[in-house]
Scaffold this motif. Structure first.
Motif, short mmCIF file in Angstrom:
data_model
loop_
_atom_site.label_atom_id
_atom_site.label_comp_id
_atom_site.label_asym_id
_atom_site.label_seq_id
_atom_site.Cartn_x
_atom_site.Cartn_y
_atom_site.Cartn_z
N ALA A 18 -8.11 19.13 6.94
CA ALA A 18 -8.92 18.67 5.81
C ALA A 18 -8.65 17.21 5.47
O ALA A 18 -9.58 16.44 5.21
CB ALA A 18 -8.65 19.56 4.59
N THR A 19 -7.40 16.81 5.47
CA THR A 19 -7.05 15.45 5.06
C THR A 19 -7.31 14.42 6.14
O THR A 19 -7.14 13.22 5.90
CB THR A 19 -5.57 15.37 4.63
OG1 THR A 19 -4.73 15.80 5.71
CG2 THR A 19 -5.31 16.23 3.41
N SER A 20 -7.76 14.85 7.31
CA SER A 20 -8.13 13.90 8.36
C SER A 20 -9.53 13.34 8.15
O SER A 20 -9.97 12.44 8.88
CB SER A 20 -8.05 14.56 9.74
OG SER A 20 -9.12 15.49 9.93
N HIS A 25 -13.07 3.30 2.22
CA HIS A 25 -11.85 2.50 2.17
C HIS A 25 -10.59 3.38 2.24
O HIS A 25 -9.53 3.00 1.75
CB HIS A 25 -11.80 1.62 0.92
CG HIS A 25 -13.01 0.77 0.72
ND1 HIS A 25 -13.84 0.37 1.75
CD2 HIS A 25 -13.57 0.26 -0.42
CE1 HIS A 25 -14.83 -0.36 1.28
NE2 HIS A 25 -14.70 -0.43 -0.04
N ASN A 26 -10.74 4.57 2.81
CA ASN A 26 -9.62 5.51 2.96
C ASN A 26 -8.95 5.79 1.61
O ASN A 26 -7.73 5.87 1.50
CB ASN A 26 -8.59 4.98 3.97
CG ASN A 26 -7.62 6.05 4.44
OD1 ASN A 26 -7.94 7.23 4.45
ND2 ASN A 26 -6.42 5.63 4.81
N THR A 27 -9.77 5.98 0.58
CA THR A 27 -9.23 6.30 -0.74
C THR A 27 -8.74 7.75 -0.82
O THR A 27 -7.97 8.08 -1.73
CB THR A 27 -10.30 6.08 -1.82
OG1 THR A 27 -11.48 6.81 -1.46
CG2 THR A 27 -10.64 4.62 -1.97
N GLN A 28 -9.22 8.61 0.08
CA GLN A 28 -8.81 10.01 0.10
C GLN A 28 -8.98 10.65 -1.29
O GLN A 28 -8.01 11.12 -1.90
CB GLN A 28 -7.37 10.13 0.59
CG GLN A 28 -7.14 9.51 1.97
CD GLN A 28 -5.69 9.44 2.39
OE1 GLN A 28 -4.96 10.43 2.30
NE2 GLN A 28 -5.27 8.28 2.86
N ARG A 194 0.28 5.22 1.87
CA ARG A 194 -0.24 6.20 2.81
C ARG A 194 -1.74 6.41 2.58
O ARG A 194 -2.28 7.49 2.84
CB ARG A 194 0.51 7.53 2.67
CG ARG A 194 2.01 7.41 2.87
CD ARG A 194 2.37 6.95 4.26
NE ARG A 194 1.93 7.92 5.26
CZ ARG A 194 1.95 7.69 6.58
NH1 ARG A 194 2.33 6.50 7.03
NH2 ARG A 194 1.56 8.62 7.41
N ASP A 195 -2.40 5.37 2.08
CA ASP A 195 -3.84 5.40 1.90
C ASP A 195 -4.35 3.99 2.12
O ASP A 195 -3.60 3.07 2.46
CB ASP A 195 -4.23 5.94 0.51
CG ASP A 195 -3.59 5.14 -0.63
OD1 ASP A 195 -3.02 4.05 -0.38
OD2 ASP A 195 -3.66 5.60 -1.78
N GLY A 196 -5.66 3.79 1.93
CA GLY A 196 -6.24 2.47 2.13
C GLY A 196 -6.37 2.11 3.61
O GLY A 196 -6.06 2.90 4.51
N VAL A 197 -6.85 0.90 3.85
CA VAL A 197 -7.09 0.41 5.21
C VAL A 197 -6.10 -0.70 5.51
O VAL A 197 -6.20 -1.79 4.94
CB VAL A 197 -8.53 -0.11 5.37
CG1 VAL A 197 -8.77 -0.59 6.80
CG2 VAL A 197 -9.55 0.97 4.99
N ARG A 313 -2.44 8.69 6.19
CA ARG A 313 -2.82 9.81 5.34
C ARG A 313 -1.66 10.13 4.42
O ARG A 313 -0.48 10.04 4.80
CB ARG A 313 -3.17 11.04 6.18
CG ARG A 313 -4.49 10.91 6.94
CD ARG A 313 -5.66 10.79 5.98
NE ARG A 313 -6.97 10.77 6.62
CZ ARG A 313 -7.59 9.69 7.07
NH1 ARG A 313 -6.99 8.52 7.00
NH2 ARG A 313 -8.80 9.77 7.59
N ARG A 314 -2.00 10.51 3.18
CA ARG A 314 -0.97 10.87 2.21
C ARG A 314 -0.26 12.15 2.64
O ARG A 314 -0.86 13.02 3.28
CB ARG A 314 -1.59 11.06 0.83
CG ARG A 314 -2.07 9.77 0.20
CD ARG A 314 -2.55 10.01 -1.21
NE ARG A 314 -3.81 10.74 -1.23
CZ ARG A 314 -4.24 11.43 -2.28
NH1 ARG A 314 -3.50 11.51 -3.37
NH2 ARG A 314 -5.41 12.04 -2.24
#
Length: 327
Positions: A18-20, A25-28, A194-197, A313-314
């Motif tokens: 799921a978290t992939s 901006h990879n804010t998740q 562990r987030d963002g670009v 990834r977080r």
């Protein structure tokens, strides 16, 4: 036959799938809660971008993509699922609930699951090699299977029209939008996050800044990036839904990830060219060429790409409840 509950390792497998999922901006912008073996997907309002995504549309799309990826994780365990979107009307940020059912999963899902680790947003140049027409049809099929439409924009004047809208939107970006993005893209504390670009995922700067490639760090000095020529004629595709509602945004997210992992299986790379969708008038123009579903949700730049590094990834401990639901 009574099925044994999921083990901790199996739960981890579903959550890592799921978290992939991709997100702006990879804010998740998600968090998850287990209810027995069923998985709840929630939107995290603190990770919704107020300027770039004021209605939370792209956050819904990201959570829809996370729900589809979780479906693949369950399927890799031999488990079929039923997905309810916005299952609690009084909880608008409760995006989806995946319930384990007795039926077998879609037999195609296990193959797609194994493509998840290789699916990465690719901001590097693509090869000047056309995507085979049969593969493009597979991508269209993937979108249709999730109740959406993938409109591949290949002919003139529609192709140049879409590129023009992307260029216009790029020129409309203001300092506030770029400031918001800078908090997530090559941020000063990126090495600890562990987030963002991160800088390594930005790709080189395009020599032609008016093409389909968005320079997420425009105007900023990022050592080591360099400048290069990109493909002359990238494949552009618009993912469309029937309506423009939160449920349809989630539908779009599920379709988006199905398209992306299907493409990954055949060597197709993708990045996003959603600039024009951030402005209502331009978004209407993107949809003006539609012959089918008519509501533009995502614009994809597609091509035959080379391998690029993953974005972070977080840890799962950061994204799994219990926590207070936002009503």
């Amino acid at each position: 036959m009574i099925r044994a509950p999921l083990t901790p390792k199996q739960r981890e497998r579903v959550l890592r799938a799921a978290t992939s999922a991709p997100s702006k901006h990879n804010t998740q912008p998600w968090w998850f809660r287990w209810d027995g073996d069923d998985l709840e997907v929630h939107i995290d309002p603190e990770r919704v971008l107020p300027r770039a995504d004021p209605d939370g549309r792209e956050a819904h799309i990201a959570c829809g993509a996370a729900a589809f990826a979780a479906r693949l994780g369950y399927a890799s365990l031999g488990l079929g699922t039923d997905t309810a979107l916005l299952p609690a009307p009084h909880e608008p940020l409760y995006a989806a609930r995946l319930r384990v059912v007795g039926a077998a999963p879609d037999p195609r899902f296990e193959t797609l699951y194994w493509s998840l680790p290789s699916r990465r947003t690719n901001r590097a140049p693509f090869r000047d090699t056309a995507i085979p027409s049969l593969v493009l049809e597979y991508l269209r099929d993937a979108a249709r299977d999730e109740g959406t439409w993938l409109r591949v924009v290949g002919r003139e004047p529609a192709y140049e029209h879409l590129l023009t809208l992307i260029r216009v939107a790029t020129g409309l970006e203001d300092d506030y939008l770029r400031e918001e993005r800078a908090a997530w893209v090559d941020a000063p504390d990126a090495r600890h996050r562990r987030d963002g670009v991160p800088a390594r995922s930005l790709g080189p700067r395009p020599q032609d800044p008016t093409g389909a490639v968005r320079d997420l760090a425009v105007g900023r000095d990022t050592p080591g990036r360099g400048t290069t020529a990109f493909e002359r004629h990238p494949t552009l595709a618009v993912l469309e839904t029937r309506d423009d509602t939160p449920v349809q945004w989630l539908v779009a997210g599920q379709a988006l990830l199905r398209v992306l992992v299907t493409g990954t299986r055949y060597g197709v790379a993708a990045s996003f060219a959603n600039q024009a969708l951030e402005y209502p008038d331009l978004r209407d123009e993107v949809a003006s060429e539609a012959k089918h579903f008519g509501t533009a949700q995502m614009v994809l730049r597609l091509g035959m790409g080379t391998e690029v590094p993953p974005t972070p990834r977080r840890p799962l401990s950061d994204v799994v409840g219990p926590r207070t639901r936002h009503v």
